[in-house]
Write a protein that holds these residues in place. Structure first.
Motif, mmCIF file in Angstrom:
data_model
loop_
_atom_site.group_PDB
_atom_site.id
_atom_site.type_symbol
_atom_site.label_atom_id
_atom_site.label_comp_id
_atom_site.label_asym_id
_atom_site.label_seq_id
_atom_site.Cartn_x
_atom_site.Cartn_y
_atom_site.Cartn_z
ATOM 1 N N PRO A 73 -23.234 -2.901 8.340
ATOM 2 C CA PRO A 73 -23.500 -4.017 7.421
ATOM 3 C C PRO A 73 -22.655 -5.259 7.678
ATOM 4 O O PRO A 73 -23.167 -6.381 7.655
ATOM 5 C CB PRO A 73 -23.199 -3.411 6.050
ATOM 6 C CG PRO A 73 -23.489 -1.960 6.215
ATOM 7 C CD PRO A 73 -23.037 -1.634 7.608
ATOM 8 N N ASP A 74 -21.364 -5.071 7.928
ATOM 9 C CA ASP A 74 -20.492 -6.224 8.154
ATOM 10 C C ASP A 74 -20.852 -6.947 9.447
ATOM 11 O O ASP A 74 -20.833 -8.181 9.512
ATOM 12 C CB ASP A 74 -19.026 -5.782 8.200
ATOM 13 C CG ASP A 74 -18.509 -5.348 6.831
ATOM 14 O OD1 ASP A 74 -19.034 -5.857 5.816
ATOM 15 O OD2 ASP A 74 -17.602 -4.504 6.780
ATOM 16 N N GLU A 75 -21.178 -6.190 10.479
ATOM 17 C CA GLU A 75 -21.563 -6.800 11.754
ATOM 18 C C GLU A 75 -22.887 -7.540 11.624
ATOM 19 O O GLU A 75 -23.069 -8.620 12.206
ATOM 20 C CB GLU A 75 -21.667 -5.723 12.835
ATOM 21 C CG GLU A 75 -20.331 -5.109 13.228
ATOM 22 C CD GLU A 75 -20.487 -3.888 14.109
ATOM 23 O OE1 GLU A 75 -19.549 -3.591 14.878
ATOM 24 O OE2 GLU A 75 -21.546 -3.222 14.035
ATOM 25 N N THR A 76 -23.805 -6.959 10.854
ATOM 26 C CA THR A 76 -25.097 -7.606 10.633
ATOM 27 C C THR A 76 -24.916 -8.926 9.900
ATOM 28 O O THR A 76 -25.490 -9.953 10.272
ATOM 29 C CB THR A 76 -26.024 -6.683 9.819
ATOM 30 O OG1 THR A 76 -26.190 -5.448 10.510
ATOM 31 C CG2 THR A 76 -27.392 -7.322 9.618
ATOM 32 N N TYR A 77 -24.103 -8.892 8.857
ATOM 33 C CA TYR A 77 -23.845 -10.118 8.095
ATOM 34 C C TYR A 77 -23.176 -11.175 8.970
ATOM 35 O O TYR A 77 -23.563 -12.351 8.953
ATOM 36 C CB TYR A 77 -22.964 -9.816 6.888
ATOM 37 C CG TYR A 77 -22.534 -11.072 6.165
ATOM 38 C CD1 TYR A 77 -23.387 -11.704 5.264
ATOM 39 C CD2 TYR A 77 -21.292 -11.645 6.419
ATOM 40 C CE1 TYR A 77 -23.010 -12.871 4.626
ATOM 41 C CE2 TYR A 77 -20.913 -12.816 5.787
ATOM 42 C CZ TYR A 77 -21.768 -13.423 4.892
ATOM 43 O OH TYR A 77 -21.394 -14.585 4.278
ATOM 44 N N ALA A 78 -22.170 -10.768 9.737
ATOM 45 C CA ALA A 78 -21.438 -11.714 10.583
ATOM 46 C C ALA A 78 -22.364 -12.369 11.604
ATOM 47 O O ALA A 78 -22.273 -13.571 11.870
ATOM 48 C CB ALA A 78 -20.286 -11.005 11.292
ATOM 49 N N THR A 106 -30.319 -9.685 5.648
ATOM 50 C CA THR A 106 -29.661 -10.154 6.866
ATOM 51 C C THR A 106 -30.188 -9.459 8.114
ATOM 52 O O THR A 106 -30.254 -10.066 9.184
ATOM 53 C CB THR A 106 -28.136 -9.976 6.766
ATOM 54 O OG1 THR A 106 -27.832 -8.615 6.427
ATOM 55 C CG2 THR A 106 -27.562 -10.895 5.705
ATOM 56 N N GLY A 107 -30.575 -8.198 7.995
ATOM 57 C CA GLY A 107 -31.159 -7.511 9.141
ATOM 58 C C GLY A 107 -32.480 -8.133 9.546
ATOM 59 O O GLY A 107 -32.792 -8.260 10.734
ATOM 60 N N THR A 108 -33.264 -8.547 8.552
ATOM 61 C CA THR A 108 -34.539 -9.209 8.827
ATOM 62 C C THR A 108 -34.313 -10.580 9.440
ATOM 63 O O THR A 108 -35.036 -11.002 10.347
ATOM 64 C CB THR A 108 -35.362 -9.341 7.534
ATOM 65 O OG1 THR A 108 -35.577 -8.033 6.983
ATOM 66 C CG2 THR A 108 -36.698 -9.996 7.795
ATOM 67 N N VAL A 109 -33.302 -11.286 8.944
ATOM 68 C CA VAL A 109 -32.968 -12.591 9.515
ATOM 69 C C VAL A 109 -32.694 -12.457 11.009
ATOM 70 O O VAL A 109 -33.202 -13.225 11.827
ATOM 71 C CB VAL A 109 -31.742 -13.202 8.800
ATOM 72 C CG1 VAL A 109 -31.171 -14.358 9.608
ATOM 73 C CG2 VAL A 109 -32.121 -13.672 7.409
ATOM 74 N N LEU A 110 -31.902 -11.456 11.364
ATOM 75 C CA LEU A 110 -31.541 -11.281 12.771
ATOM 76 C C LEU A 110 -32.733 -10.870 13.627
ATOM 77 O O LEU A 110 -32.965 -11.424 14.700
ATOM 78 C CB LEU A 110 -30.434 -10.236 12.907
ATOM 79 C CG LEU A 110 -29.025 -10.657 12.519
ATOM 80 C CD1 LEU A 110 -28.060 -9.514 12.780
ATOM 81 C CD2 LEU A 110 -28.591 -11.895 13.283
ATOM 82 N N SER A 111 -33.484 -9.884 13.167
ATOM 83 C CA SER A 111 -34.549 -9.334 14.000
ATOM 84 C C SER A 111 -35.800 -10.195 14.025
ATOM 85 O O SER A 111 -36.410 -10.378 15.081
ATOM 86 C CB SER A 111 -34.905 -7.918 13.535
ATOM 87 O OG SER A 111 -35.404 -7.935 12.212
ATOM 88 N N ILE A 112 -36.191 -10.746 12.877
ATOM 89 C CA ILE A 112 -37.449 -11.488 12.794
ATOM 90 C C ILE A 112 -37.254 -12.978 13.037
ATOM 91 O O ILE A 112 -37.964 -13.595 13.830
ATOM 92 C CB ILE A 112 -38.111 -11.277 11.419
ATOM 93 C CG1 ILE A 112 -38.307 -9.782 11.144
ATOM 94 C CG2 ILE A 112 -39.439 -12.022 11.351
ATOM 95 C CD1 ILE A 112 -39.133 -9.064 12.166
ATOM 96 N N VAL A 113 -36.285 -13.565 12.355
ATOM 97 C CA VAL A 113 -36.081 -15.010 12.459
ATOM 98 C C VAL A 113 -35.328 -15.372 13.738
ATOM 99 O O VAL A 113 -35.752 -16.238 14.500
ATOM 100 C CB VAL A 113 -35.322 -15.543 11.225
ATOM 101 C CG1 VAL A 113 -35.082 -17.046 11.359
ATOM 102 C CG2 VAL A 113 -36.113 -15.246 9.950
ATOM 103 N N LEU A 152 -28.720 -6.472 4.129
ATOM 104 C CA LEU A 152 -28.019 -6.886 2.928
ATOM 105 C C LEU A 152 -28.600 -8.190 2.431
ATOM 106 O O LEU A 152 -29.096 -9.001 3.200
ATOM 107 C CB LEU A 152 -26.527 -7.058 3.223
ATOM 108 C CG LEU A 152 -25.852 -5.831 3.810
ATOM 109 C CD1 LEU A 152 -24.384 -6.117 4.054
ATOM 110 C CD2 LEU A 152 -26.002 -4.639 2.883
ATOM 111 N N LEU A 153 -28.543 -8.390 1.142
ATOM 112 C CA LEU A 153 -29.112 -9.585 0.551
ATOM 113 C C LEU A 153 -28.113 -10.723 0.545
ATOM 114 O O LEU A 153 -26.944 -10.534 0.252
ATOM 115 C CB LEU A 153 -29.540 -9.296 -0.889
ATOM 116 C CG LEU A 153 -30.546 -8.171 -1.043
ATOM 117 C CD1 LEU A 153 -30.838 -7.940 -2.511
ATOM 118 C CD2 LEU A 153 -31.814 -8.492 -0.298
ATOM 119 N N ALA A 154 -28.597 -11.898 0.856
ATOM 120 C CA ALA A 154 -27.748 -13.087 0.800
ATOM 121 C C ALA A 154 -28.606 -14.275 0.436
ATOM 122 O O ALA A 154 -29.820 -14.250 0.593
ATOM 123 C CB ALA A 154 -27.066 -13.322 2.140
#
Length: 201
Positions: free
Chosen positions: A107-112, A90-97, A6-8
């Motif tokens: 989606p909600d869990e990924t954002y959280a 947000t998925g990229t933030v979690l996996s890459i960053v 999701l975009l943020a």
């Protein structure tokens, strides 16, 4: 691989007013001036322009710094004070960053999880937008029909196949690495292509 993201808008938390002026710590009287960074592909640039327009409506003067690089480069630019924020998946933030596992998260869990990751570092993330970005593997209709392909898992039946993508796709969990781990596509041969060139190939 279908990767849900999701975009943020990420933005550094406000600094001490006595700190030196830089992109993330604006001088007094310029609090509505911000610099946003974008990734170096068309979708990233378009999203940057959309955010610039949305922020302009709310009184911000936005300097759009285009083509900063992939997510990890944008994150570093934010930390270094070169930009004030960037449009992030947000998925990229979690996996890459963050280097965290993303498979199985909704989606909600990924954002959280992304929100918590940045909160732990005194940084902030905007509210989640209603938009999603989903990755998919594309091939020709003829190749799919010839090999009876309807799902990603079907590719495991092939002796081998060539998967094209940008250089970094080979080592990303949202790329070939994830396809091998999640779907068992160890029969894939990777061929790097410049952005957009894979369609002609």
């Amino acid at each position: 691989m279908v990767g849900l993201a999701l975009l943020a808008l990420l933005a550094a938390a406000c600094g001490d007013s006595s700190s030196e002026s830089n992109a993330s710590q604006q001088p007094q009287g310029a609090s509505l001036r911000i610099t946003l960074g974008t990734q170096e592909f068309p979708e990233g640039r378009i999203l940057g322009e959309l955010w610039r327009e949305a922020l302009a409506v709310n009184g911000y003067t936005v300097n759009l710094k285009k083509d900063v690089g992939p997510a990890e480069d944008l994150d570093q630019a934010l930390r270094d004070g070169e930009i004030d924020g960037y449009v992030a998946y947000t998925g990229t933030v979690l996996s890459i960053v963050a280097g965290e596992e993303v498979s199985g998260l909704d989606p909600d869990e990924t954002y959280a999880a992304a929100e918590q990751y940045y909160a732990d570092q005194d940084m902030a993330i905007s509210e989640m937008t209603p938009y999603q970005n989903k990755d998919a593997l594309a091939t020709t209709s003829a190749f799919a029909a010839e090999n009876d392909l309807t799902t990603i898992e079907d590719l495991r039946r092939l002796d081998s196949f060539v998967l094209g993508g940008r250089d970094e796709f080979e080592s990303l969990y949202l790329g070939l690495e994830g396809l091998q781990k999640v779907y068992g596509l160890t029969n894939a041969e990777f061929a790097p292509f410049a952005l957009g060139a894979q369609y002609a190939a």
